[in-house]
Scaffold this motif. Sequence first.
Motif, PDB file in Angstrom:
ATOM      1  N   ASP A  68     -16.511   6.003  16.234  1.00 10.77           N
ATOM      2  CA  ASP A  68     -16.638   5.955  14.779  1.00 10.77           C
ATOM      3  C   ASP A  68     -17.089   7.288  14.191  1.00 10.77           C
ATOM      4  OD1 ASP A  68     -15.956   3.194  14.585  1.00 10.77           O
ATOM      5  OD2 ASP A  68     -17.945   2.716  15.354  1.00 10.77           O
ATOM      6  N   GLU A  69     -17.396   8.249  15.044  1.00  3.78           N
ATOM      7  CA  GLU A  69     -17.870   9.561  14.595  1.00  3.78           C
ATOM      8  C   GLU A  69     -16.839  10.657  14.805  1.00  3.78           C
ATOM      9  OE1 GLU A  69     -22.106  10.231  16.014  1.00  3.78           O
ATOM     10  OE2 GLU A  69     -21.332   8.788  17.468  1.00  3.78           O
ATOM     11  N   ALA A  70     -15.765  10.348  15.491  1.00  6.10           N
ATOM     12  CA  ALA A  70     -14.790  11.363  15.885  1.00  6.10           C
ATOM     13  C   ALA A  70     -14.120  12.015  14.673  1.00  6.10           C
ATOM     14  CB  ALA A  70     -13.737  10.747  16.795  1.00  6.10           C
ATOM     15  N   GLN A  77     -27.055   6.367  12.217  1.00  5.75           N
ATOM     16  CA  GLN A  77     -27.737   6.398  10.917  1.00  5.75           C
ATOM     17  C   GLN A  77     -26.734   6.464   9.769  1.00  5.75           C
ATOM     18  OE1 GLN A  77     -30.966   5.738  10.369  1.00  5.75           O
ATOM     19  NE2 GLN A  77     -30.286   5.669   8.250  1.00  5.75           N
ATOM     20  N   ARG A  78     -25.643   7.200   9.952  1.00  7.78           N
ATOM     21  CA  ARG A  78     -24.627   7.309   8.903  1.00  7.78           C
ATOM     22  C   ARG A  78     -23.983   5.945   8.635  1.00  7.78           C
ATOM     23  NH1 ARG A  78     -21.219  10.855  11.018  1.00  7.78           N
ATOM     24  NH2 ARG A  78     -19.504   9.411  11.335  1.00  7.78           N
ATOM     25  N   LEU A  79     -23.621   5.203   9.710  1.00  8.58           N
ATOM     26  CA  LEU A  79     -23.032   3.874   9.522  1.00  8.58           C
ATOM     27  C   LEU A  79     -24.044   2.905   8.917  1.00  8.58           C
ATOM     28  CD1 LEU A  79     -20.783   3.243  12.663  1.00  8.58           C
ATOM     29  CD2 LEU A  79     -20.134   4.095  10.421  1.00  8.58           C
ATOM     30  N   ARG A  80     -25.286   2.998   9.368  1.00  6.81           N
ATOM     31  CA  ARG A  80     -26.346   2.127   8.853  1.00  6.81           C
ATOM     32  C   ARG A  80     -26.566   2.373   7.357  1.00  6.81           C
ATOM     33  NH1 ARG A  80     -28.021  -2.463   9.670  1.00  6.81           N
ATOM     34  NH2 ARG A  80     -29.883  -2.797   8.505  1.00  6.81           N
ATOM     35  N   SER A  81     -26.558   3.641   6.961  1.00  9.57           N
ATOM     36  CA  SER A  81     -26.730   3.996   5.543  1.00  9.57           C
ATOM     37  C   SER A  81     -25.568   3.485   4.703  1.00  9.57           C
ATOM     38  CB  SER A  81     -26.852   5.514   5.380  1.00  9.57           C
ATOM     39  OG  SER A  81     -28.014   5.983   6.000  1.00  9.57           O
ATOM     40  N   GLU A  82     -24.355   3.609   5.244  1.00 13.76           N
ATOM     41  CA  GLU A  82     -23.186   3.106   4.517  1.00 13.76           C
ATOM     42  C   GLU A  82     -23.282   1.595   4.328  1.00 13.76           C
ATOM     43  OE1 GLU A  82     -18.324   2.701   4.811  1.00 13.76           O
ATOM     44  OE2 GLU A  82     -19.368   3.867   6.338  1.00 13.76           O
TER      45      GLU A  82
END
Length: 188
Positions: free
Chosen positions: A135-137, A37-42
């Motif tokens: 991508d979340e690390a 969701q964070r990547l999608r929002s970005e």
Amino acid sequence: MNKAFVKESDDEDDDLEPEAVALPQGTRNYMTPEGYQRLRSELEHLMNEERPSVVQVVSWAASNGDRSENGDYLYGKKRLREIDRRIRFLTKRLELAEVVEAWRQPNRDQVFFGATVVYEDKVGEAFTVTIVGVDEAEPLQGRISWISPVARALTKAREGEVVTLRTPAGLDELEILEVHYPQAPDQA
């Protein structure tokens, strides 16, 4: 200035950002629902807000005439290339994404993607890490990539087991003290 003297690449090969971690060949891009969701929002923010805003500034700057010494135009074009590169990168990462809902894990005493693990090294120092997507690390916050050496050593082990980790300083033994998984969203 002649473009021959300015290092500008028109190649599509620069899609991988310098800080981006390459995925192992032939694997999916495992992610937590929050990471996806964070990547999608970005991506949506870049496409729907930031890029149109920069395009508007570049259009305005271009209409002012001489572009060779127009700072707004030159900076805007550079920023557009950065935004477009990030959009391509995010699009590729999201296409490969496989969202893993760790709360669905049936073997809750065994370490898999999404687990939070408390372990102790051979010196007796305790660490708590959560295994997440590349991508979340955020290692300093205890969020390690599933492809990291520590995560690979811990994966499939159970509470109470001792696993071996190869480090540049030699072998280290990690004792798994606890394994936790997030609760289902309706129970949180």
